[in-house]
Design a protein around this motif. Structure first.
Motif, PDB file in Angstrom:
ATOM      1  N   MET A  83      73.308 -18.006   5.178  1.00  0.00           N
ATOM      2  CA  MET A  83      72.951 -16.725   4.940  1.00  0.00           C
ATOM      3  C   MET A  83      71.949 -16.345   4.258  1.00  0.00           C
ATOM      4  SD  MET A  83      75.465 -14.145   2.668  1.00  0.00           S
ATOM      5  CE  MET A  83      76.524 -13.902   3.835  1.00  0.00           C
ATOM      6  N   LEU A  84      71.117 -15.378   4.416  1.00  0.00           N
ATOM      7  CA  LEU A  84      69.787 -14.796   3.840  1.00  0.00           C
ATOM      8  C   LEU A  84      69.949 -13.730   2.847  1.00  0.00           C
ATOM      9  CD1 LEU A  84      66.636 -15.134   3.411  1.00  0.00           C
ATOM     10  CD2 LEU A  84      66.146 -13.613   5.275  1.00  0.00           C
ATOM     11  N   THR A  85      69.918 -13.948   1.438  1.00  0.00           N
ATOM     12  CA  THR A  85      70.126 -12.807   0.826  1.00  0.00           C
ATOM     13  C   THR A  85      69.053 -12.374   0.013  1.00  0.00           C
ATOM     14  OG1 THR A  85      72.349 -13.839   0.065  1.00  0.00           O
ATOM     15  CG2 THR A  85      71.476 -12.126  -1.434  1.00  0.00           C
ATOM     16  N   LEU A  86      68.823 -11.003   0.227  1.00  0.00           N
ATOM     17  CA  LEU A  86      67.669 -10.173  -0.443  1.00  0.00           C
ATOM     18  C   LEU A  86      68.007  -9.374  -1.693  1.00  0.00           C
ATOM     19  CD1 LEU A  86      65.817  -8.909   2.597  1.00  0.00           C
ATOM     20  CD2 LEU A  86      65.637 -11.329   1.758  1.00  0.00           C
ATOM     21  N   ASP A  87      67.373  -9.673  -2.618  1.00  0.00           N
ATOM     22  CA  ASP A  87      67.610  -8.982  -4.060  1.00  0.00           C
ATOM     23  C   ASP A  87      66.363  -8.091  -4.389  1.00  0.00           C
ATOM     24  OD1 ASP A  87      68.915  -7.820  -6.320  1.00  0.00           O
ATOM     25  OD2 ASP A  87      68.896  -9.746  -7.385  1.00  0.00           O
ATOM     26  N   LYS A  88      66.245  -6.917  -4.302  1.00  0.00           N
ATOM     27  CA  LYS A  88      65.604  -6.036  -4.574  1.00  0.00           C
ATOM     28  C   LYS A  88      63.869  -6.646  -4.042  1.00  0.00           C
ATOM     29  CE  LYS A  88      67.859  -4.343  -8.738  1.00  0.00           C
ATOM     30  NZ  LYS A  88      67.792  -4.041 -10.025  1.00  0.00           N
ATOM     31  N   LEU A  89      63.849  -6.978  -2.979  1.00  0.00           N
ATOM     32  CA  LEU A  89      62.718  -7.529  -2.478  1.00  0.00           C
ATOM     33  C   LEU A  89      61.623  -6.556  -2.256  1.00  0.00           C
ATOM     34  CD1 LEU A  89      61.455 -10.338  -1.247  1.00  0.00           C
ATOM     35  CD2 LEU A  89      62.146  -9.491   0.993  1.00  0.00           C
ATOM     36  N   THR A  90      60.375  -6.593  -2.911  1.00  0.00           N
ATOM     37  CA  THR A  90      59.384  -5.809  -2.811  1.00  0.00           C
ATOM     38  C   THR A  90      57.740  -6.368  -2.302  1.00  0.00           C
ATOM     39  OG1 THR A  90      60.487  -4.634  -4.406  1.00  0.00           O
ATOM     40  CG2 THR A  90      58.203  -3.973  -3.945  1.00  0.00           C
ATOM     41  N   VAL A  91      57.314  -5.776  -1.570  1.00  0.00           N
ATOM     42  CA  VAL A  91      55.977  -6.348  -1.266  1.00  0.00           C
ATOM     43  C   VAL A  91      55.278  -4.867  -1.477  1.00  0.00           C
ATOM     44  CG1 VAL A  91      54.000  -6.946   0.376  1.00  0.00           C
ATOM     45  CG2 VAL A  91      56.578  -7.899   0.492  1.00  0.00           C
ATOM     46  N   GLU A  92      54.159  -5.078  -2.484  1.00  0.00           N
ATOM     47  CA  GLU A  92      53.526  -3.938  -3.040  1.00  0.00           C
ATOM     48  C   GLU A  92      52.809  -3.082  -1.910  1.00  0.00           C
ATOM     49  OE1 GLU A  92      50.558  -2.448  -6.716  1.00  0.00           O
ATOM     50  OE2 GLU A  92      50.877  -4.730  -6.089  1.00  0.00           O
ATOM     51  N   HIS A  93      53.178  -1.738  -2.042  1.00  0.00           N
ATOM     52  CA  HIS A  93      52.778  -0.657  -0.955  1.00  0.00           C
ATOM     53  C   HIS A  93      53.096  -1.110   0.333  1.00  0.00           C
ATOM     54  CE1 HIS A  93      50.474   0.434  -4.373  1.00  0.00           C
ATOM     55  NE2 HIS A  93      49.677  -0.540  -4.434  1.00  0.00           N
ATOM     56  N   ARG A  94      54.252  -1.888   0.558  1.00  0.00           N
ATOM     57  CA  ARG A  94      54.551  -2.313   2.072  1.00  0.00           C
ATOM     58  C   ARG A  94      56.037  -2.122   2.206  1.00  0.00           C
ATOM     59  NH1 ARG A  94      51.066  -1.360   5.531  1.00  0.00           N
ATOM     60  NH2 ARG A  94      52.227  -2.783   7.004  1.00  0.00           N
ATOM     61  N   VAL A  95      56.783  -2.496   1.500  1.00  0.00           N
ATOM     62  CA  VAL A  95      58.152  -2.339   1.800  1.00  0.00           C
ATOM     63  C   VAL A  95      59.125  -2.579   0.256  1.00  0.00           C
ATOM     64  CG1 VAL A  95      58.489  -4.906   2.269  1.00  0.00           C
ATOM     65  CG2 VAL A  95      60.173  -3.260   3.055  1.00  0.00           C
ATOM     66  N   GLY A  96      60.074  -2.011   0.267  1.00  0.00           N
ATOM     67  CA  GLY A  96      60.933  -2.263  -0.751  1.00  0.00           C
ATOM     68  C   GLY A  96      61.064  -1.333  -2.123  1.00  0.00           C
ATOM     69  N   PRO A  97      62.020  -1.547  -2.823  1.00  0.00           N
ATOM     70  CA  PRO A  97      62.916  -2.799  -2.954  1.00  0.00           C
ATOM     71  C   PRO A  97      63.856  -2.615  -1.877  1.00  0.00           C
ATOM     72  CG  PRO A  97      63.425  -1.138  -4.513  1.00  0.00           C
ATOM     73  CD  PRO A  97      62.021  -0.333  -3.796  1.00  0.00           C
ATOM     74  N   VAL A  98      64.256  -3.863  -1.254  1.00  0.00           N
ATOM     75  CA  VAL A  98      65.319  -3.933  -0.158  1.00  0.00           C
ATOM     76  C   VAL A  98      66.135  -4.993  -0.778  1.00  0.00           C
ATOM     77  CG1 VAL A  98      65.753  -4.532   2.136  1.00  0.00           C
ATOM     78  CG2 VAL A  98      63.815  -3.218   1.740  1.00  0.00           C
ATOM     79  N   SER A  99      67.507  -4.525  -0.790  1.00  0.00           N
ATOM     80  CA  SER A  99      68.669  -5.669  -0.876  1.00  0.00           C
ATOM     81  C   SER A  99      69.522  -5.726   0.288  1.00  0.00           C
ATOM     82  CB  SER A  99      69.507  -5.210  -2.132  1.00  0.00           C
ATOM     83  OG  SER A  99      68.345  -5.101  -3.366  1.00  0.00           O
ATOM     84  N   GLY A 100      70.214  -6.777   0.494  1.00  0.00           N
ATOM     85  CA  GLY A 100      71.184  -7.041   1.458  1.00  0.00           C
ATOM     86  C   GLY A 100      71.290  -8.507   1.728  1.00  0.00           C
ATOM     87  N   ARG A 101      72.242  -8.463   2.674  1.00  0.00           N
ATOM     88  CA  ARG A 101      72.692  -9.949   3.284  1.00  0.00           C
ATOM     89  C   ARG A 101      72.458 -10.235   4.713  1.00  0.00           C
ATOM     90  NH1 ARG A 101      77.926 -11.710  -0.336  1.00  0.00           N
ATOM     91  NH2 ARG A 101      76.700 -11.853  -2.446  1.00  0.00           N
ATOM     92  N   LEU A 102      72.217 -11.009   5.264  1.00  0.00           N
ATOM     93  CA  LEU A 102      71.912 -11.305   6.556  1.00  0.00           C
ATOM     94  C   LEU A 102      72.744 -12.545   7.070  1.00  0.00           C
ATOM     95  CD1 LEU A 102      68.579 -10.404   5.549  1.00  0.00           C
ATOM     96  CD2 LEU A 102      68.658  -9.709   7.921  1.00  0.00           C
TER      97      LEU A 102
END
Length: 247
Positions: free
Chosen positions: A1-20
């Motif tokens: 499982m891949l878990t994202l917690d407030k993943l942010t790339v400045e000026h591009r994406v986020g914050p993104v949280s969720g489980r894959l």
């Protein structure tokens, strides 16, 4: 499982949280510039990002490069091909360790899906973009093939269908489903909404760097498509399949 917690790339994406989830094929959809590539690169540990990425509970940034190479593979959108290599030499680079009999068997299986036999002995520089892409897909799959690499956990692909004709698009998606069914977490970005609805176990829709919808293919509604892609569509359902038709 891949878990994202407030993943942010400045000026591009986020914050993104969720489980894959492992064992499922998650397809990322969204307009150009919505953050799909940045999300995948950050999830692979290939760009600087804020927040946390965990792979089966372990923080990704605690793994060294060798461990990352064993645990996950990523097909990036614009690959730089090594000069002077032939097709079979590129595939061999994807194998963890020596090119064993088992590796040759896996290469033969991928070749049957992606029609690679005629490409093996040719120089990469002499191949079309679609032919190069098929070899790159196979190389990426070899890196995390459960038949060859028992440590494999994650497969990420950024627009793997780019430059492929229809038969090879379908073959690639079937391969991704096959690898997910073997227990990998498989995540790929895709532009064809109807192929996403047909093949995705889970769909993540990104818009302006934000995750605006996630779930099964049923999240791809005419309302969502109109809001995110600015295209008016009608939904046709037949024999359990969903088809979104532009009006």
């Amino acid at each position: 499982m891949l878990t994202l917690d407030k993943l942010t790339v400045e000026h591009r994406v986020g914050p993104v949280s969720g489980r894959l989830a492992a064992g499922r094929l998650t397809l990322l959809v969204g307009p150009n510039g919505s953050g799909k590539s940045s999300l995948l690169l950050a999830a692979a540990g290939l760009v600087t990002a804020d927040g946390q990425v965990r792979l089966n509970g372990e923080l990704l940034d605690t793994l060294d490069l060798a461990e990352l190479a064993r645990r996950r593979a990523m097909l990036v959108q614009h690959s730089v091909l090594p000069a002077g290599l032939k097709g079979y030499e590129l595939l061999a680079l994807g194998v963890q360790g020596e090119v064993s009999e088992a590796a040759c068997e896996e290469m033969a299986r991928l070749s049957a899906y992606l029609k690679l036999d005629t490409l093996y002995g040719r120089s990469l520089s002499a191949l079309s973009g679609g032919e190069q892409q098929r070899l790159l897909i196979a190389k990426t799959l070899l890196q995390v093939s459960p038949a060859l690499n028992p440590e494999a956990q994650l497969l990420l692909l950024d627009e793997p269908l780019a430059g492929l004709d229809w038969q090879h698009q379908l073959a690639t998606l079937r391969l991704l489903r096959h690898y997910a069914e073997q227990g990998l977490t498989v995540v790929a970005s895709i532009h064809d909404i109807n192929l996403a609805a047909q093949f995705g176990d889970d769909i993540w829709c990104l818009h302006k760097g934000q995750l605006v919808a996630s779930g099964g293919p049923e999240v791809l509604t005419p309302t969502l498509i109109a809001e995110v892609f600015e295209v008016k569509v009608s939904l046709l359902e037949q024999d359990g399949q969903r088809l979104l038709l532009p009006e």
